[in-house]
Design a protein around this motif. Structure first.
Motif, PDB file in Angstrom:
ATOM      1  N   PHE A  54      38.447 -24.869  -7.413  1.00  0.00           N
ATOM      2  CA  PHE A  54      38.783 -24.285  -6.979  1.00  0.00           C
ATOM      3  C   PHE A  54      39.135 -23.741  -5.902  1.00  0.00           C
ATOM      4  O   PHE A  54      39.580 -22.798  -5.363  1.00  0.00           O
ATOM      5  CB  PHE A  54      38.544 -22.856  -8.056  1.00  0.00           C
ATOM      6  N   GLY A  55      37.708 -23.618  -5.149  1.00  0.00           N
ATOM      7  CA  GLY A  55      36.983 -23.167  -4.219  1.00  0.00           C
ATOM      8  C   GLY A  55      37.606 -23.955  -2.675  1.00  0.00           C
ATOM      9  O   GLY A  55      37.966 -23.372  -1.867  1.00  0.00           O
ATOM     10  N   LEU A  56      38.006 -25.642  -2.913  1.00  0.00           N
ATOM     11  CA  LEU A  56      37.791 -26.712  -2.249  1.00  0.00           C
ATOM     12  C   LEU A  56      39.965 -25.987  -2.141  1.00  0.00           C
ATOM     13  O   LEU A  56      40.819 -26.076  -0.896  1.00  0.00           O
ATOM     14  CB  LEU A  56      38.170 -27.996  -2.527  1.00  0.00           C
ATOM     15  N   ALA A  57      40.405 -25.564  -2.807  1.00  0.00           N
ATOM     16  CA  ALA A  57      42.676 -24.972  -2.649  1.00  0.00           C
ATOM     17  C   ALA A  57      42.226 -23.844  -2.617  1.00  0.00           C
ATOM     18  O   ALA A  57      43.101 -22.972  -2.077  1.00  0.00           O
ATOM     19  CB  ALA A  57      42.746 -25.381  -4.913  1.00  0.00           C
ATOM     20  N   GLY A  58      40.585 -22.720  -1.617  1.00  0.00           N
ATOM     21  CA  GLY A  58      41.440 -21.670  -1.983  1.00  0.00           C
ATOM     22  C   GLY A  58      40.867 -20.634  -3.026  1.00  0.00           C
ATOM     23  O   GLY A  58      41.595 -19.044  -2.397  1.00  0.00           O
ATOM     24  N   ALA A  59      40.348 -20.652  -3.844  1.00  0.00           N
ATOM     25  CA  ALA A  59      39.903 -19.748  -4.713  1.00  0.00           C
ATOM     26  C   ALA A  59      38.575 -19.721  -5.152  1.00  0.00           C
ATOM     27  O   ALA A  59      37.819 -20.209  -4.028  1.00  0.00           O
ATOM     28  CB  ALA A  59      40.439 -19.645  -5.845  1.00  0.00           C
ATOM     29  N   SER A  60      38.488 -18.261  -6.344  1.00  0.00           N
ATOM     30  CA  SER A  60      36.606 -18.708  -6.288  1.00  0.00           C
ATOM     31  C   SER A  60      36.691 -18.983  -7.747  1.00  0.00           C
ATOM     32  O   SER A  60      37.821 -18.556  -8.582  1.00  0.00           O
ATOM     33  CB  SER A  60      36.119 -17.076  -5.313  1.00  0.00           C
ATOM     34  N   ALA A  61      35.714 -19.314  -8.375  1.00  0.00           N
ATOM     35  CA  ALA A  61      35.702 -19.163  -9.687  1.00  0.00           C
ATOM     36  C   ALA A  61      33.921 -19.459 -10.001  1.00  0.00           C
ATOM     37  O   ALA A  61      33.250 -19.566  -9.096  1.00  0.00           O
ATOM     38  CB  ALA A  61      35.699 -20.688  -9.626  1.00  0.00           C
ATOM     39  N   ARG A  62      33.933 -19.176 -11.106  1.00  0.00           N
ATOM     40  CA  ARG A  62      32.186 -18.944 -11.905  1.00  0.00           C
ATOM     41  C   ARG A  62      33.056 -19.664 -12.941  1.00  0.00           C
ATOM     42  O   ARG A  62      33.349 -19.619 -13.913  1.00  0.00           O
ATOM     43  CB  ARG A  62      32.470 -17.354 -12.390  1.00  0.00           C
ATOM     44  N   ARG A  63      31.664 -20.590 -13.132  1.00  0.00           N
ATOM     45  CA  ARG A  63      31.532 -21.056 -14.494  1.00  0.00           C
ATOM     46  C   ARG A  63      30.422 -20.636 -15.634  1.00  0.00           C
ATOM     47  O   ARG A  63      29.502 -19.678 -14.366  1.00  0.00           O
ATOM     48  CB  ARG A  63      31.027 -23.001 -14.072  1.00  0.00           C
ATOM     49  N   PHE A  64      30.644 -20.841 -16.916  1.00  0.00           N
ATOM     50  CA  PHE A  64      29.554 -19.916 -17.996  1.00  0.00           C
ATOM     51  C   PHE A  64      28.922 -21.048 -18.428  1.00  0.00           C
ATOM     52  O   PHE A  64      28.310 -20.434 -19.311  1.00  0.00           O
ATOM     53  CB  PHE A  64      30.803 -19.296 -18.392  1.00  0.00           C
ATOM     54  N   VAL A  65      29.202 -22.088 -18.773  1.00  0.00           N
ATOM     55  CA  VAL A  65      28.782 -22.947 -19.026  1.00  0.00           C
ATOM     56  C   VAL A  65      28.228 -24.615 -17.874  1.00  0.00           C
ATOM     57  O   VAL A  65      28.725 -24.482 -17.393  1.00  0.00           O
ATOM     58  CB  VAL A  65      28.896 -23.386 -20.859  1.00  0.00           C
ATOM     59  N   ALA A  66      27.294 -25.302 -18.112  1.00  0.00           N
ATOM     60  CA  ALA A  66      26.895 -26.453 -17.549  1.00  0.00           C
ATOM     61  C   ALA A  66      27.173 -27.193 -18.340  1.00  0.00           C
ATOM     62  O   ALA A  66      27.399 -27.240 -19.323  1.00  0.00           O
ATOM     63  CB  ALA A  66      25.266 -26.762 -16.905  1.00  0.00           C
ATOM     64  N   SER A  67      27.682 -28.250 -17.658  1.00  0.00           N
ATOM     65  CA  SER A  67      27.653 -30.227 -18.266  1.00  0.00           C
ATOM     66  C   SER A  67      26.985 -29.967 -19.465  1.00  0.00           C
ATOM     67  O   SER A  67      25.664 -30.253 -19.316  1.00  0.00           O
ATOM     68  CB  SER A  67      27.818 -30.839 -17.273  1.00  0.00           C
ATOM     69  N   GLY A  68      26.594 -30.554 -20.448  1.00  0.00           N
ATOM     70  CA  GLY A  68      25.406 -31.161 -21.124  1.00  0.00           C
ATOM     71  C   GLY A  68      24.965 -29.582 -22.734  1.00  0.00           C
ATOM     72  O   GLY A  68      25.176 -29.753 -23.423  1.00  0.00           O
ATOM     73  N   ARG A  69      26.062 -28.499 -22.759  1.00  0.00           N
ATOM     74  CA  ARG A  69      26.417 -27.480 -23.630  1.00  0.00           C
ATOM     75  C   ARG A  69      27.420 -27.934 -24.248  1.00  0.00           C
ATOM     76  O   ARG A  69      28.287 -28.440 -23.961  1.00  0.00           O
ATOM     77  CB  ARG A  69      26.374 -26.644 -22.271  1.00  0.00           C
ATOM     78  N   SER A  70      26.746 -27.584 -25.352  1.00  0.00           N
ATOM     79  CA  SER A  70      27.710 -27.920 -26.530  1.00  0.00           C
ATOM     80  C   SER A  70      28.906 -26.712 -26.814  1.00  0.00           C
ATOM     81  O   SER A  70      27.499 -25.413 -26.725  1.00  0.00           O
ATOM     82  CB  SER A  70      26.904 -28.110 -28.170  1.00  0.00           C
ATOM     83  N   VAL A  71      29.209 -26.114 -27.060  1.00  0.00           N
ATOM     84  CA  VAL A  71      30.741 -25.061 -27.539  1.00  0.00           C
ATOM     85  C   VAL A  71      31.479 -24.805 -28.337  1.00  0.00           C
ATOM     86  O   VAL A  71      31.537 -26.032 -28.976  1.00  0.00           O
ATOM     87  CB  VAL A  71      31.004 -24.154 -26.152  1.00  0.00           C
ATOM     88  N   ALA A  72      31.297 -23.871 -29.231  1.00  0.00           N
ATOM     89  CA  ALA A  72      32.525 -22.999 -30.218  1.00  0.00           C
ATOM     90  C   ALA A  72      34.422 -22.991 -29.536  1.00  0.00           C
ATOM     91  O   ALA A  72      34.185 -23.233 -28.715  1.00  0.00           O
ATOM     92  CB  ALA A  72      31.817 -22.263 -30.731  1.00  0.00           C
ATOM     93  N   ALA A  73      34.597 -23.609 -30.393  1.00  0.00           N
ATOM     94  CA  ALA A  73      36.003 -22.968 -30.183  1.00  0.00           C
ATOM     95  C   ALA A  73      35.959 -21.209 -30.119  1.00  0.00           C
ATOM     96  O   ALA A  73      35.576 -20.664 -30.222  1.00  0.00           O
ATOM     97  CB  ALA A  73      36.736 -23.575 -31.225  1.00  0.00           C
ATOM     98  N   GLY A  74      36.627 -21.436 -28.767  1.00  0.00           N
ATOM     99  CA  GLY A  74      37.323 -20.163 -28.285  1.00  0.00           C
ATOM    100  C   GLY A  74      36.500 -19.465 -27.152  1.00  0.00           C
ATOM    101  O   GLY A  74      36.537 -18.491 -26.093  1.00  0.00           O
ATOM    102  N   GLU A  75      34.863 -20.495 -27.036  1.00  0.00           N
ATOM    103  CA  GLU A  75      33.700 -19.968 -25.847  1.00  0.00           C
ATOM    104  C   GLU A  75      34.869 -19.788 -24.624  1.00  0.00           C
ATOM    105  O   GLU A  75      35.475 -21.163 -24.300  1.00  0.00           O
ATOM    106  CB  GLU A  75      33.045 -20.846 -26.597  1.00  0.00           C
ATOM    107  N   ARG A  76      34.484 -19.370 -23.379  1.00  0.00           N
ATOM    108  CA  ARG A  76      34.798 -18.862 -22.191  1.00  0.00           C
ATOM    109  C   ARG A  76      33.452 -20.180 -21.365  1.00  0.00           C
ATOM    110  O   ARG A  76      32.635 -20.476 -21.354  1.00  0.00           O
ATOM    111  CB  ARG A  76      34.540 -17.840 -21.539  1.00  0.00           C
TER     112      ARG A  76
END
Length: 285
Positions: free
Chosen positions: A57-79
Protein backbone atom coordinates in the motif's frame (compact mmCIF):
# COMPACT_ATOMS: atom_id res chain seq x y z
CA UNK A 1 10.28 -11.26 10.36
CA UNK A 2 11.97 -10.25 7.12
CA UNK A 3 9.90 -8.53 4.47
CA UNK A 4 10.28 -9.08 0.73
CA UNK A 5 12.41 -6.27 -0.74
CA UNK A 6 10.79 -3.39 -2.60
CA UNK A 7 11.91 -4.48 -6.10
CA UNK A 8 10.01 -7.76 -5.74
CA UNK A 9 6.94 -6.02 -4.34
CA UNK A 10 7.02 -3.43 -7.12
CA UNK A 11 7.24 -6.25 -9.65
CA UNK A 12 4.07 -7.77 -8.18
CA UNK A 13 2.25 -4.45 -8.49
CA UNK A 14 3.49 -3.98 -12.03
CA UNK A 15 2.33 -7.47 -12.96
CA UNK A 16 -1.22 -6.62 -11.85
CA UNK A 17 -1.30 -2.97 -13.00
CA UNK A 18 1.14 -2.79 -15.94
CA UNK A 19 -0.48 0.23 -17.61
CA UNK A 20 -2.63 1.72 -14.88
CA UNK A 21 -6.03 0.70 -13.49
CA UNK A 22 -8.35 1.02 -16.49
CA UNK A 23 -11.60 0.88 -14.51
CA UNK A 24 -10.56 3.42 -11.88
CA UNK A 25 -9.28 5.76 -14.58
CA UNK A 26 -12.40 5.42 -16.74
CA UNK A 27 -14.64 6.15 -13.76
CA UNK A 28 -12.70 9.33 -13.00
CA UNK A 29 -11.93 8.27 -9.44
CA UNK A 30 -8.60 10.08 -9.34
CA UNK A 31 -10.47 13.10 -7.97
CA UNK A 32 -12.56 11.16 -5.46
CA UNK A 33 -12.18 11.91 -1.77
CA UNK A 34 -9.57 9.79 0.02
CA UNK A 35 -10.89 6.51 1.39
CA UNK A 36 -9.83 3.72 3.69
CA UNK A 37 -10.04 -0.06 3.86
CA UNK A 38 -9.53 -2.89 6.33
CA UNK A 39 -8.33 -6.48 6.07
CA UNK A 40 -10.11 -8.89 8.45
CA UNK A 41 -9.72 -12.64 8.85
CA UNK A 42 -12.77 -14.60 7.77
CA UNK A 43 -11.50 -17.68 9.62
CA UNK A 44 -9.05 -18.68 12.32
CA UNK A 45 -5.58 -18.65 10.81
CA UNK A 46 -1.87 -18.22 11.36
CA UNK A 47 -1.09 -14.93 9.66
CA UNK A 48 1.73 -14.34 7.21
CA UNK A 49 2.76 -11.58 4.77
CA UNK A 50 0.96 -8.70 6.48
CA UNK A 51 4.28 -6.84 6.43
CA UNK A 52 4.40 -7.20 2.66
CA UNK A 53 0.77 -6.06 2.37
CA UNK A 54 1.50 -2.98 4.47
CA UNK A 55 4.45 -2.08 2.26
CA UNK A 56 2.48 -2.69 -0.96
CA UNK A 57 0.00 0.00 0.00
CA UNK A 58 2.87 2.36 0.74
CA UNK A 59 4.47 1.70 -2.63
CA UNK A 60 1.13 2.35 -4.32
CA UNK A 61 0.81 5.78 -2.71
CA UNK A 62 -1.36 5.07 0.33
CA UNK A 63 -0.54 4.68 4.01
CA UNK A 64 -1.17 1.50 5.98
CA UNK A 65 -0.87 0.05 9.45
CA UNK A 66 -0.84 -3.60 10.39
CA UNK A 67 -2.31 -4.81 13.68
CA UNK A 68 -0.68 -8.25 13.82
CA UNK A 69 2.66 -9.70 12.76
CA UNK A 70 3.46 -12.77 10.73
CA UNK A 71 3.29 -15.86 12.93
CA UNK A 72 0.35 -14.61 14.99
CA UNK A 73 -2.70 -16.86 15.36
CA UNK A 74 -5.94 -14.91 14.98
CA UNK A 75 -9.64 -15.64 15.28
CA UNK A 76 -12.29 -15.07 12.63
CA UNK A 77 -13.17 -11.40 12.37
CA UNK A 78 -9.89 -10.08 13.76
CA UNK A 79 -8.51 -6.99 12.03
CA UNK A 80 -5.19 -7.56 10.30
CA UNK A 81 -4.45 -4.29 8.52
CA UNK A 82 -5.94 -0.89 7.67
CA UNK A 83 -4.97 1.47 4.86
CA UNK A 84 -6.02 4.93 3.76
CA UNK A 85 -5.29 7.25 0.87
CA UNK A 86 -6.36 8.07 -2.67
CA UNK A 87 -8.94 5.69 -4.10
CA UNK A 88 -6.71 4.74 -7.09
CA UNK A 89 -3.84 3.89 -4.74
CA UNK A 90 -6.03 1.62 -2.61
CA UNK A 91 -7.36 -0.16 -5.70
CA UNK A 92 -3.85 -0.56 -7.10
CA UNK A 93 -2.59 -2.49 -4.07
CA UNK A 94 -5.83 -4.10 -2.91
CA UNK A 95 -5.90 -7.46 -4.70
CA UNK A 96 -2.15 -8.05 -4.77
CA UNK A 97 -1.93 -7.45 -1.03
CA UNK A 98 -5.02 -9.53 -0.26
CA UNK A 99 -3.88 -12.45 -2.39
CA UNK A 100 -0.42 -12.41 -0.85
CA UNK A 101 -1.80 -12.52 2.70
CA UNK A 102 -4.35 -15.22 1.84
CA UNK A 103 -1.82 -17.48 0.10
CA UNK A 104 0.99 -17.08 2.64
CA UNK A 105 -1.39 -17.41 5.59
CA UNK A 106 -2.75 -20.64 4.11
CA UNK A 107 0.75 -22.05 3.99
CA UNK A 108 1.56 -20.82 7.52
CA UNK A 109 -1.71 -22.20 8.89
CA UNK A 110 -1.09 -25.63 7.36
CA UNK A 111 2.45 -25.60 8.75
CA UNK A 112 1.16 -24.73 12.22
CA UNK A 113 -1.30 -27.63 12.06
CA UNK A 114 1.49 -30.03 11.12
CA UNK A 115 3.73 -28.72 13.90
CA UNK A 116 0.91 -29.09 16.45
CA UNK A 117 0.26 -32.69 15.36
CA UNK A 118 3.90 -33.78 15.54
CA UNK A 119 3.99 -34.87 19.16
CA UNK A 120 3.59 -37.97 21.29
CA UNK A 121 3.46 -38.37 25.08
CA UNK A 122 4.61 -34.80 25.56
CA UNK A 123 7.52 -35.18 23.15
CA UNK A 124 7.35 -32.65 20.33
CA UNK A 125 9.12 -33.70 17.16
CA UNK A 126 10.56 -30.84 15.06
CA UNK A 127 9.13 -30.28 11.59
CA UNK A 128 11.20 -29.11 8.62
CA UNK A 129 9.76 -28.11 5.25
CA UNK A 130 11.60 -28.91 2.05
CA UNK A 131 12.81 -26.79 -0.87
CA UNK A 132 9.97 -28.10 -3.06
CA UNK A 133 8.22 -24.74 -3.14
CA UNK A 134 6.18 -23.48 -6.07
CA UNK A 135 8.81 -21.98 -8.41
CA UNK A 136 9.26 -18.27 -7.79
CA UNK A 137 7.82 -18.36 -4.26
CA UNK A 138 10.80 -19.56 -2.23
CA UNK A 139 11.35 -16.37 -0.20
CA UNK A 140 7.78 -16.00 0.93
CA UNK A 141 7.31 -19.76 1.36
CA UNK A 142 10.28 -19.81 3.72
CA UNK A 143 8.76 -16.95 5.70
CA UNK A 144 5.43 -18.76 5.92
CA UNK A 145 7.11 -21.96 7.13
CA UNK A 146 8.83 -20.00 9.88
CA UNK A 147 5.58 -18.20 10.72
CA UNK A 148 3.91 -21.59 11.17
CA UNK A 149 6.55 -22.77 13.63
CA UNK A 150 8.58 -25.12 11.42
CA UNK A 151 12.16 -24.92 10.27
CA UNK A 152 13.63 -25.27 6.81
CA UNK A 153 15.03 -28.59 5.67
CA UNK A 154 17.21 -26.92 3.04
CA UNK A 155 16.66 -23.87 0.87
CA UNK A 156 18.87 -25.12 -1.93
CA UNK A 157 21.62 -27.48 -2.96
CA UNK A 158 24.40 -25.16 -1.80
CA UNK A 159 23.87 -25.42 1.94
CA UNK A 160 23.64 -29.07 3.00
CA UNK A 161 25.12 -32.49 2.35
CA UNK A 162 22.29 -34.83 1.36
CA UNK A 163 23.33 -38.00 -0.45
CA UNK A 164 20.52 -39.53 -2.49
CA UNK A 165 20.43 -43.02 -4.03
CA UNK A 166 20.77 -41.19 -7.34
CA UNK A 167 24.20 -39.96 -6.19
CA UNK A 168 25.26 -43.41 -5.03
CA UNK A 169 24.71 -44.90 -8.49
CA UNK A 170 28.06 -43.42 -9.46
CA UNK A 171 30.11 -44.34 -6.38
CA UNK A 172 32.63 -47.17 -6.44
CA UNK A 173 33.70 -47.21 -2.80
CA UNK A 174 32.49 -48.54 0.54
CA UNK A 175 29.89 -46.42 2.40
CA UNK A 176 32.36 -45.79 5.23
CA UNK A 177 34.85 -44.36 2.73
CA UNK A 178 32.19 -42.05 1.30
CA UNK A 179 31.25 -40.82 4.77
CA UNK A 180 34.88 -40.21 5.72
CA UNK A 181 35.55 -38.37 2.48
CA UNK A 182 32.55 -36.07 2.86
CA UNK A 183 33.29 -35.34 6.51
CA UNK A 184 36.83 -34.40 5.55
CA UNK A 185 35.70 -32.22 2.64
CA UNK A 186 32.98 -30.38 4.62
CA UNK A 187 33.86 -30.71 8.32
CA UNK A 188 31.23 -28.21 9.50
CA UNK A 189 28.34 -29.98 7.79
CA UNK A 190 26.25 -32.87 9.01
CA UNK A 191 25.97 -35.66 6.50
CA UNK A 192 22.42 -36.72 5.62
CA UNK A 193 21.86 -39.91 3.63
CA UNK A 194 18.51 -40.82 2.12
CA UNK A 195 17.60 -44.50 2.43
CA UNK A 196 14.60 -46.43 1.17
CA UNK A 197 14.70 -49.64 3.23
CA UNK A 198 15.90 -51.03 6.56
CA UNK A 199 18.99 -52.72 5.15
CA UNK A 200 20.27 -49.50 3.58
CA UNK A 201 19.52 -47.67 6.81
CA UNK A 202 21.69 -50.12 8.77
CA UNK A 203 24.54 -49.90 6.25
CA UNK A 204 24.74 -46.10 6.29
CA UNK A 205 24.20 -45.85 10.02
CA UNK A 206 27.15 -48.16 10.62
CA UNK A 207 29.17 -46.17 8.08
CA UNK A 208 28.80 -43.04 10.23
CA UNK A 209 26.05 -40.94 8.63
CA UNK A 210 24.84 -38.18 10.94
CA UNK A 211 21.23 -38.29 9.76
CA UNK A 212 19.23 -40.92 7.89
CA UNK A 213 16.43 -39.56 5.74
CA UNK A 214 13.86 -42.35 5.72
CA UNK A 215 12.10 -41.97 2.40
CA UNK A 216 8.45 -43.06 2.40
CA UNK A 217 8.86 -45.29 5.46
CA UNK A 218 5.61 -46.23 7.21
CA UNK A 219 5.40 -45.54 10.96
CA UNK A 220 5.91 -49.27 11.55
CA UNK A 221 9.09 -49.22 9.45
CA UNK A 222 10.35 -46.18 11.35
CA UNK A 223 9.85 -48.01 14.65
CA UNK A 224 11.62 -51.09 13.27
CA UNK A 225 14.51 -48.95 12.05
CA UNK A 226 14.93 -47.25 15.41
CA UNK A 227 14.92 -50.64 17.14
CA UNK A 228 17.45 -52.10 14.69
CA UNK A 229 19.86 -49.21 15.21
CA UNK A 230 19.43 -48.96 18.98
CA UNK A 231 22.59 -50.95 19.75
CA UNK A 232 24.88 -48.59 17.81
CA UNK A 233 27.24 -46.54 19.92
CA UNK A 234 26.27 -43.49 17.87
CA UNK A 235 22.84 -43.73 16.33
CA UNK A 236 22.09 -41.26 13.53
CA UNK A 237 19.06 -39.03 13.75
CA UNK A 238 16.03 -40.40 11.93
CA UNK A 239 14.35 -37.87 9.64
CA UNK A 240 11.14 -39.14 8.07
CA UNK A 241 10.35 -37.78 4.60
CA UNK A 242 7.80 -38.50 1.90
CA UNK A 243 4.08 -38.33 2.62
CA UNK A 244 4.30 -36.68 6.04
CA UNK A 245 1.08 -34.76 6.77
CA UNK A 246 -0.83 -33.41 9.73
CA UNK A 247 -3.03 -36.52 9.80
CA UNK A 248 -0.11 -38.94 10.23
CA UNK A 249 2.46 -36.79 12.04
CA UNK A 250 1.49 -38.13 15.48
CA UNK A 251 1.97 -41.71 14.29
CA UNK A 252 5.48 -40.90 13.07
CA UNK A 253 6.25 -39.16 16.36
CA UNK A 254 5.06 -42.22 18.28
CA UNK A 255 7.24 -44.44 16.08
CA UNK A 256 10.36 -42.60 17.24
CA UNK A 257 11.16 -40.16 14.44
CA UNK A 258 13.61 -37.43 15.42
CA UNK A 259 12.51 -35.04 12.66
CA UNK A 260 9.61 -34.84 10.22
CA UNK A 261 10.34 -33.53 6.73
CA UNK A 262 7.39 -32.41 4.64
CA UNK A 263 6.33 -30.51 1.53
CA UNK A 264 2.63 -30.78 2.33
CA UNK A 265 2.09 -27.16 3.47
CA UNK A 266 3.08 -25.84 0.04
CA UNK A 267 -0.16 -27.18 -1.48
CA UNK A 268 -2.44 -25.88 1.28
CA UNK A 269 -5.49 -23.86 0.22
CA UNK A 270 -5.31 -20.11 0.83
CA UNK A 271 -6.99 -18.60 3.85
CA UNK A 272 -9.86 -16.16 3.40
CA UNK A 273 -9.37 -12.45 4.12
CA UNK A 274 -12.30 -10.02 3.97
CA UNK A 275 -11.57 -6.55 2.59
CA UNK A 276 -13.90 -3.73 3.60
CA UNK A 277 -13.76 -0.35 1.83
CA UNK A 278 -15.03 2.78 3.61
CA UNK A 279 -15.49 6.29 2.22
CA UNK A 280 -13.81 9.18 3.97
CA UNK A 281 -10.29 10.03 5.00
CA UNK A 282 -10.44 9.42 8.74
CA UNK A 283 -7.14 8.46 10.29
CA UNK A 284 -6.21 4.78 10.25
CA UNK A 285 -6.86 3.67 13.82
Amino acid sequence: MNTLPDPLLLALLHDDVPCGDLTTQALGLADAAPARLEFRARQAMTVCAVEEAERLFGLAGASARRFVASGRSVAAGERLLAAQGPVPALHTAWKTAQTLVEWASGLATATAALVAAAQHDGRRVPVACTRKTVPGTKWLSAKAVRAGGATLHRLGLSETLLVFPEHRLYLREAPAATVARLHAAEPEKKLVVEVCNLDDAAVWAEAGADVLQLEKFSPEQVAACRERLAALARRPLLAVAGGVRADNAAAYAAAGADLLVSSAPYTAPPCDVRVEFHPGDSEVA
